[in-house]
Enzyme design. Structure first.
Site, mmCIF file in Angstrom:
data_model
loop_
_atom_site.group_PDB
_atom_site.id
_atom_site.type_symbol
_atom_site.label_atom_id
_atom_site.label_comp_id
_atom_site.label_asym_id
_atom_site.label_seq_id
_atom_site.Cartn_x
_atom_site.Cartn_y
_atom_site.Cartn_z
ATOM 1 N N LYS A 54 46.649 8.735 54.360
ATOM 2 C CA LYS A 54 46.579 9.513 53.111
ATOM 3 C C LYS A 54 47.843 9.288 52.297
ATOM 4 O O LYS A 54 47.789 9.022 51.091
ATOM 5 C CB LYS A 54 46.390 11.010 53.418
ATOM 6 N N GLN A 98 46.138 19.482 57.218
ATOM 7 C CA GLN A 98 45.274 18.708 58.106
ATOM 8 C C GLN A 98 44.715 19.590 59.228
ATOM 9 O O GLN A 98 45.472 20.279 59.920
ATOM 10 C CB GLN A 98 46.084 17.540 58.702
ATOM 11 N N ASP A 121 41.007 19.862 49.229
ATOM 12 C CA ASP A 121 39.988 19.742 50.276
ATOM 13 C C ASP A 121 38.747 20.563 49.928
ATOM 14 O O ASP A 121 37.691 20.392 50.542
ATOM 15 C CB ASP A 121 40.557 20.256 51.616
#
Ligand code: NAD
Length: 297
Positions: A54, A98, A121
């Protein structure tokens, strides 16, 4: 006729180059650089790889990338304090924590502490609610990637029968909402569905997001249907070693389907590409600038 293979790797590269072009324009015309902060708690090896990728891709498209790697023993309080700092940081437009987080931290509390406008997200309850009511939301990356590939392949999705296998909050449910938003007739199948084979056979679009290797055989697929395989499963090879497979049995499904995504090289690469697209979208919204076309739901 053999199914069209939907090349997620090439599609993701195209998304990244469109993001990079838009980022360059933001910089030259407005002096704005989109920023993404990724927070990782603990040393989960798979998460380490995701976070590294990422960060690398964020820099490659010209964005500002910040990584916070925290010890597995970090307290929930300290993690919440870091998120509060990132929420207040004007150089950061997207924040991602995460998953999974260690057991002593409540994942939902963390996700809901992220400013919804920076929630790239799309897991904050506000964004879940906005998506569910058809309003402008931050949309979870993996389902957004699936939607982009489906729109590209089909053009309009209106009126198509779609079956989503799996009802997780990160893939199955938002995928179903997005397909409903594009006027599909949507069925969500799951572990308690009575006759999964018959349910899947009705579908013009099948999205499999289960986490069970090769569980969907070709004889469940309606001839000509589009099969989007979200699953990522590692299995043993007969000759030793392991390989990645999806939730559908690729060879038998590809023999019947009209189009199919492979594993690897299908949905997987689209997830980070859509994370970058979401960060760009969040940055444009924060600065009251027009959003990039074709990179949002
Ligand atoms: P999850 O475990 O949270 O959810 C799995 C879902 O499958 C559940 O809703 C369950 O009801 C359903 N299910 C389980 N057994 C079933 C059965 N026998 N029949 C029908 N449904 C059944 O999983 P998830 O987080 O949604 O991930 C699903 C898969 O997608 C995993 O393989 C994961 O690794 C993969 N994934 C890939 C990406 C990507 O970037 N490509 C992103 C997220 C998840």
């Amino acid at each position: 006729m053999a199914a069209t293979v939907i090349d997620g790797k090439a599609f993701a590269a195209d998304v990244r180059s469109r993001v990079a072009e838009h980022v360059a324009g933001l910089k030259s015309e407005h002096g704005i650089v989109p920023g993404l902060a990724v927070v990782l708690v603990g040393e989960d090896p798979a998460s380490q790889v995701y976070v590294r990728n990422k960060g690398k891709q964020t820099v490659e498209v010209g964005m500002h990338s910040v990584e916070h790697r925290l010890d597995a023993t970090t307290s929930q309080e300290d993690l919440l304090a870091l998120i509060a700092d990132l929420n207040a940081d004007p150089a950061i437009h997207g924040i991602l924590c995460q998953l999974p987080v260690p057991d002593h931290i409540d994942g939902d509390t963390i996700l809901n502490a992220i400013d919804p406008a920076k929630d790239v997200d799309g897991f904050h309850i506000s964004n879940v609610g906005l998506l569910g009511t058809g309003q402008k939301a931050m949309v979870p990356c993996t389902p957004l990637g699936c939607l982009m590939m489906l729109r590209d392949h089909h053009g309009a999705l209106s009126g198509l029968d779609a079956v989503v296998i799996g009802r997780s909050n990160i893939v199955g449910k938002p995928m179903a909402q997005l397909l409903l938003g594009d006027s599909c007739t949507v069925t969500i199948a799951h572990s308690r569905t009575k006759d999964l084979a018959a349910t899947v056979r009705r579908a013009d679009i099948v999205v499999a997001a289960v986490g069970r290797p090769q569980m969907v055989p070709g004889d469940w697929i309606k001839p000509g249907a589009t099969v989007i395989d979200v699953g990522i499963n590692r299995i043993d090879k007969p000759e030793g070693g392991t390989r990645l497979v999806g939730d559908v049995d690729y060879d038998s499904c590809a023999a019947v389907a009209g189009a199919i995504t492979p594993v690897p090289g299908g949905v997987g690469p689209m997830t980070i590409a859509c994370l970058l697209a979401n960060t760009l979208t969040a940055c444009c919204r924060a600065n009251n600038l027009p959003e990039p076309e074709g990179l949002t739901a």
